[in-house]
Design a protein around this motif. Structure first.
Motif, PDB file in Angstrom:
ATOM      1  N   ASP A   9       0.897  -1.149   0.000  1.00 39.70           N
ATOM      2  CA  ASP A   9       0.000   0.000   0.000  1.00 39.70           C
ATOM      3  C   ASP A   9       0.942   1.207   0.000  1.00 39.70           C
ATOM      4  O   ASP A   9       1.777   1.344   0.907  1.00 39.70           O
ATOM      5  CB  ASP A   9      -0.843  -0.076   1.286  1.00 39.70           C
ATOM      6  CG  ASP A   9      -1.694   1.146   1.490  1.00 39.70           C
ATOM      7  OD1 ASP A   9      -1.479   2.162   0.804  1.00 39.70           O
ATOM      8  OD2 ASP A   9      -2.578   1.090   2.361  1.00 39.70           O
ATOM      9  N   ILE A  10       0.805   2.086  -0.989  1.00 40.21           N
ATOM     10  CA  ILE A  10       1.796   3.167  -1.144  1.00 40.21           C
ATOM     11  C   ILE A  10       1.821   4.096   0.076  1.00 40.21           C
ATOM     12  O   ILE A  10       2.856   4.698   0.373  1.00 40.21           O
ATOM     13  CB  ILE A  10       1.552   3.945  -2.456  1.00 40.21           C
ATOM     14  CG1 ILE A  10       2.838   4.647  -2.879  1.00 40.21           C
ATOM     15  CG2 ILE A  10       0.395   4.926  -2.343  1.00 40.21           C
ATOM     16  CD1 ILE A  10       2.860   5.075  -4.332  1.00 40.21           C
ATOM     17  N   GLY A  30     -10.971   9.292  -5.598  1.00 45.21           N
ATOM     18  CA  GLY A  30     -11.042   7.887  -5.151  1.00 45.21           C
ATOM     19  C   GLY A  30      -9.694   7.209  -5.317  1.00 45.21           C
ATOM     20  O   GLY A  30      -8.664   7.879  -5.449  1.00 45.21           O
ATOM     21  N   GLY A  31      -9.688   5.905  -5.299  1.00 43.03           N
ATOM     22  CA  GLY A  31      -8.484   5.103  -5.545  1.00 43.03           C
ATOM     23  C   GLY A  31      -7.317   5.481  -4.662  1.00 43.03           C
ATOM     24  O   GLY A  31      -7.464   5.793  -3.480  1.00 43.03           O
ATOM     25  N   ALA A  35      -6.848   7.223  -0.767  1.00 41.37           N
ATOM     26  CA  ALA A  35      -6.073   6.529   0.276  1.00 41.37           C
ATOM     27  C   ALA A  35      -4.974   7.454   0.808  1.00 41.37           C
ATOM     28  O   ALA A  35      -4.740   7.522   2.024  1.00 41.37           O
ATOM     29  CB  ALA A  35      -5.480   5.247  -0.297  1.00 41.37           C
ATOM     30  N   LEU A 114       0.821   2.698 -10.076  1.00 38.50           N
ATOM     31  CA  LEU A 114       0.688   2.582 -11.542  1.00 38.50           C
ATOM     32  C   LEU A 114      -0.323   3.631 -12.006  1.00 38.50           C
ATOM     33  O   LEU A 114      -1.532   3.375 -12.035  1.00 38.50           O
ATOM     34  CB  LEU A 114       0.180   1.194 -11.908  1.00 38.50           C
ATOM     35  CG  LEU A 114       1.189   0.149 -12.329  1.00 38.50           C
ATOM     36  CD1 LEU A 114       0.483  -1.045 -12.940  1.00 38.50           C
ATOM     37  CD2 LEU A 114       2.228   0.710 -13.298  1.00 38.50           C
ATOM     38  N   SER A 117      -3.837   3.590 -14.215  1.00 43.57           N
ATOM     39  CA  SER A 117      -4.230   2.197 -14.495  1.00 43.57           C
ATOM     40  C   SER A 117      -5.472   1.753 -13.717  1.00 43.57           C
ATOM     41  O   SER A 117      -5.889   0.606 -13.809  1.00 43.57           O
ATOM     42  CB  SER A 117      -3.072   1.260 -14.172  1.00 43.57           C
ATOM     43  OG  SER A 117      -2.957   1.147 -12.764  1.00 43.57           O
ATOM     44  N   VAL A 149       4.910   0.610  -7.001  1.00 44.74           N
ATOM     45  CA  VAL A 149       4.141  -0.089  -5.972  1.00 44.74           C
ATOM     46  C   VAL A 149       2.865  -0.661  -6.591  1.00 44.74           C
ATOM     47  O   VAL A 149       2.044   0.070  -7.146  1.00 44.74           O
ATOM     48  CB  VAL A 149       3.779   0.881  -4.827  1.00 44.74           C
ATOM     49  CG1 VAL A 149       3.009   0.160  -3.741  1.00 44.74           C
ATOM     50  CG2 VAL A 149       5.043   1.503  -4.247  1.00 44.74           C
ATOM     51  N   PHE A 151      -0.525  -2.513  -5.905  1.00 46.50           N
ATOM     52  CA  PHE A 151      -1.397  -2.634  -4.737  1.00 46.50           C
ATOM     53  C   PHE A 151      -1.884  -4.061  -4.541  1.00 46.50           C
ATOM     54  O   PHE A 151      -1.768  -4.634  -3.482  1.00 46.50           O
ATOM     55  CB  PHE A 151      -2.574  -1.680  -4.910  1.00 46.50           C
ATOM     56  CG  PHE A 151      -3.375  -1.481  -3.669  1.00 46.50           C
ATOM     57  CD1 PHE A 151      -2.771  -1.359  -2.431  1.00 46.50           C
ATOM     58  CD2 PHE A 151      -4.756  -1.386  -3.735  1.00 46.50           C
ATOM     59  CE1 PHE A 151      -3.509  -1.157  -1.284  1.00 46.50           C
ATOM     60  CE2 PHE A 151      -5.503  -1.182  -2.594  1.00 46.50           C
ATOM     61  CZ  PHE A 151      -4.873  -1.075  -1.374  1.00 46.50           C
ATOM     62  N   ASP A 152      -2.447  -4.624  -5.574  1.00 50.99           N
ATOM     63  CA  ASP A 152      -2.915  -6.008  -5.452  1.00 50.99           C
ATOM     64  C   ASP A 152      -2.446  -6.786  -6.663  1.00 50.99           C
ATOM     65  O   ASP A 152      -2.222  -6.221  -7.726  1.00 50.99           O
ATOM     66  CB  ASP A 152      -4.440  -6.067  -5.349  1.00 50.99           C
ATOM     67  CG  ASP A 152      -5.111  -5.367  -6.508  1.00 50.99           C
ATOM     68  OD1 ASP A 152      -6.115  -5.847  -6.999  1.00 50.99           O
ATOM     69  OD2 ASP A 152      -4.579  -4.303  -6.927  1.00 50.99           O
ATOM     70  N   ALA A 155      -3.903  -6.347  -9.975  1.00 50.81           N
ATOM     71  CA  ALA A 155      -3.616  -5.086 -10.668  1.00 50.81           C
ATOM     72  C   ALA A 155      -2.354  -5.208 -11.507  1.00 50.81           C
ATOM     73  O   ALA A 155      -1.979  -4.309 -12.232  1.00 50.81           O
ATOM     74  CB  ALA A 155      -3.432  -3.967  -9.658  1.00 50.81           C
TER      75      ALA A 155
HETATM   76  P1  ADP Z   1      -6.133   6.598 -11.898  1.00 51.83           P
HETATM   77  O1  ADP Z   1      -7.325   7.491 -11.743  1.00 51.83           O
HETATM   78  O2  ADP Z   1      -4.872   7.339 -12.274  1.00 51.83           O
HETATM   79  O3  ADP Z   1      -6.389   5.409 -12.755  1.00 51.83           O
HETATM   80  P2  ADP Z   1      -6.465   5.005  -9.449  1.00 51.83           P
HETATM   81  O4  ADP Z   1      -6.254   5.454  -8.051  1.00 51.83           O
HETATM   82  O5  ADP Z   1      -7.866   4.670  -9.850  1.00 51.83           O
HETATM   83  O6  ADP Z   1      -5.833   6.160 -10.382  1.00 51.83           O
HETATM   84  O7  ADP Z   1      -5.532   3.758  -9.754  1.00 51.83           O
HETATM   85  C1  ADP Z   1      -4.163   3.824 -10.026  1.00 51.83           C
HETATM   86  C2  ADP Z   1      -3.497   2.567  -9.528  1.00 51.83           C
HETATM   87  O8  ADP Z   1      -3.277   2.677  -8.130  1.00 51.83           O
HETATM   88  C3  ADP Z   1      -4.317   1.294  -9.731  1.00 51.83           C
HETATM   89  O9  ADP Z   1      -3.490   0.299 -10.320  1.00 51.83           O
HETATM   90  C4  ADP Z   1      -4.736   0.906  -8.321  1.00 51.83           C
HETATM   91  O10 ADP Z   1      -4.780  -0.522  -8.171  1.00 51.83           O
HETATM   92  C5  ADP Z   1      -3.591   1.454  -7.506  1.00 51.83           C
HETATM   93  N1  ADP Z   1      -3.891   1.723  -6.094  1.00 51.83           N
HETATM   94  C6  ADP Z   1      -5.061   1.965  -5.478  1.00 51.83           C
HETATM   95  N2  ADP Z   1      -4.874   2.166  -4.152  1.00 51.83           N
HETATM   96  C7  ADP Z   1      -3.539   2.033  -3.926  1.00 51.83           C
HETATM   97  C8  ADP Z   1      -2.697   2.092  -2.765  1.00 51.83           C
HETATM   98  N3  ADP Z   1      -3.175   2.353  -1.553  1.00 51.83           N
HETATM   99  N4  ADP Z   1      -1.344   1.881  -2.940  1.00 51.83           N
HETATM  100  C9  ADP Z   1      -0.828   1.642  -4.157  1.00 51.83           C
HETATM  101  N5  ADP Z   1      -1.559   1.565  -5.273  1.00 51.83           N
HETATM  102  C10 ADP Z   1      -2.894   1.757  -5.164  1.00 51.83           C
END
Ligand code: ADP
Length: 341
Positions: A9-10, A30-31, A35, A114, A117, A149, A151-152, A155
């Protein structure tokens, strides 16, 4: 190791700066953006409000507040349409601009998600390739430790073709360490007998040819070959760097090895590197499979077919693909340790 792909988790990364995949308002979303804001606390949003937004492909920096990271670099990735609307150029620009800011603020360690993505829909395998290409280019000229980094696991995707090619290669070459020998014997017995080898009588021509070969192996050459047998890993590495006409920096950067470790190896003739480090140099030097085996032996290792890591390396060498970052992508996809320090 200057570029590492990690699963985390970044918001938990203890680095100088983490990069946020933000939107143009910079007011949270979001995303990963959500976080980061949640973990950093309200101070981050207050500072973001003063920035006046950010254009797609650009980046801005703030403090890290309650995060373990000192800074957050906010960059706005492109929304993916069909790949024909300049998305790649914009995504490359996000990485470049973020790295430039990190450098300006003297960050030694930086972590990227990423970008684009997730909600923005950039195909994950292509997004990863852009990230790796731009970061590795940057690292050729700069000293920094950069993390991508993930996340899952879901991904994370390398191209399906590459994944299935490697999986097939592993299938064809993997030898279970606990081979069932009786089954093996039954299989061997089932094979048709081998045709007897026909032996040709040696002719005078063969003899002359052999003498010619011997004469060609001049004394100096023989001396050099004998010296190489006793050569240590470090000596072989330095010799190969010279033979390939590379500079030390070209070699360790291409090997994804940091300068400090390289200096250690350079100054200690008996240095025994780890297997991933030894292999990273073999890849950087673009050694053939036989030369790679030779270099590994100097460090006390061998390539084995009962080890997926080794088979994946062999796959790339056999294809003549010496891009360490692509190799690491593949190793990561197959849950193997990565090449480099
Ligand atoms: P975007 O709008 O640029 O696509 P998102 O936040 O929707 O941004 O997703 C970008 C990437 O970040 C995705 O691959 C997602 O799985 C990843 N991601 C989401 N939460 C976290 C986190 N806490 N740490 C690292 N990567 C994350």
């Amino acid at each position: 190791m200057p570029l590492e792909i990690v699963r985390n988790d970044i918001t938990k990364m203890k680095v100088d700066a983490i990069v946020n995949a933000a939107n143009e308002s910079l007011l949270g979303g979001g995303g990963v953006d959500g976080a980061i804001h949640r973990a950093a606390g309200s101070g981050l949003l207050a500072e973001c409000r003063t920035l006046g937004g950010c254009k797609t492909g650009k980046a801005k920096i703030t403090g890290g507040y309650n995060l373990p990271a000192k800074y957050v670099i906010h960059t706005v990735g492109p929304i993916y349409n069909d790949g024909k609307h300049g998305e790649k150029v914009l995504l490359e620009s996000c990485y470049r601009e973020s790295l430039a800011l990190a450098k300006e603020y003297q960050c030694e360690t930086v972590a990227f998600p990423l970008i684009s993505s997730g909600v923005y829909g950039y195909p994950k395998d292509q997004a990863l390739k852009v990230a790796i290409d731009v970061i590795s280019d940057f690292l050729l000229e700069n000293e920094m430790m950069v993390y991508i980094v993930i996340f899952d696991k879901a991904a994370y995707k390398i191209s399906e073709k590459l994944f299935s090619d490697i999986a097939e290669y592993i299938d064809d070459n993997y030898v279970d360490e606990h081979t069932n020998y009786s089954r093996e014997r039954i299989r061997m017995n089932a094979l048709p007998p081998m045709a007897p080898r026909t032996r040709r009588k040696k002719t005078d021509d063969d003899f002359l040819e052999m003498c010619d070969c011997r004469a060609m192996l001049a004394e100096d050459d023989l001396d050099a070959k004998l010296k190489q047998i006793d050569e240590s890993f470090s000596q072989m590495l330095l010799r190969k760097i010279d033979e390939k006409g590379m500079t030390d920096a070209e070699c360790y950067k291409k090997a994804n090895i940091d300068r400090k470790l390289f200096s250690k190896i350079r100054s200690d003739v008996h240095y025994k590197p780890s297997k991933p480090t030894a292999l990273a140099f073999a890849i950087s030097l673009e050694l053939s499979l036989a030369e790679t085996e030779d270099m590994l032996r100097k460090a006390g290792f061998a390539l084995s077919h009962s080890n997926k890591f080794d088979i994946i390396i062999e796959y790339f060498i056999s294809k003549g693909n010496y891009n360490i970052f692509e190799i690491n992508e593949a190793l990561f996809a197959f849950d193997q340790s990565l090449l480099g320090a």
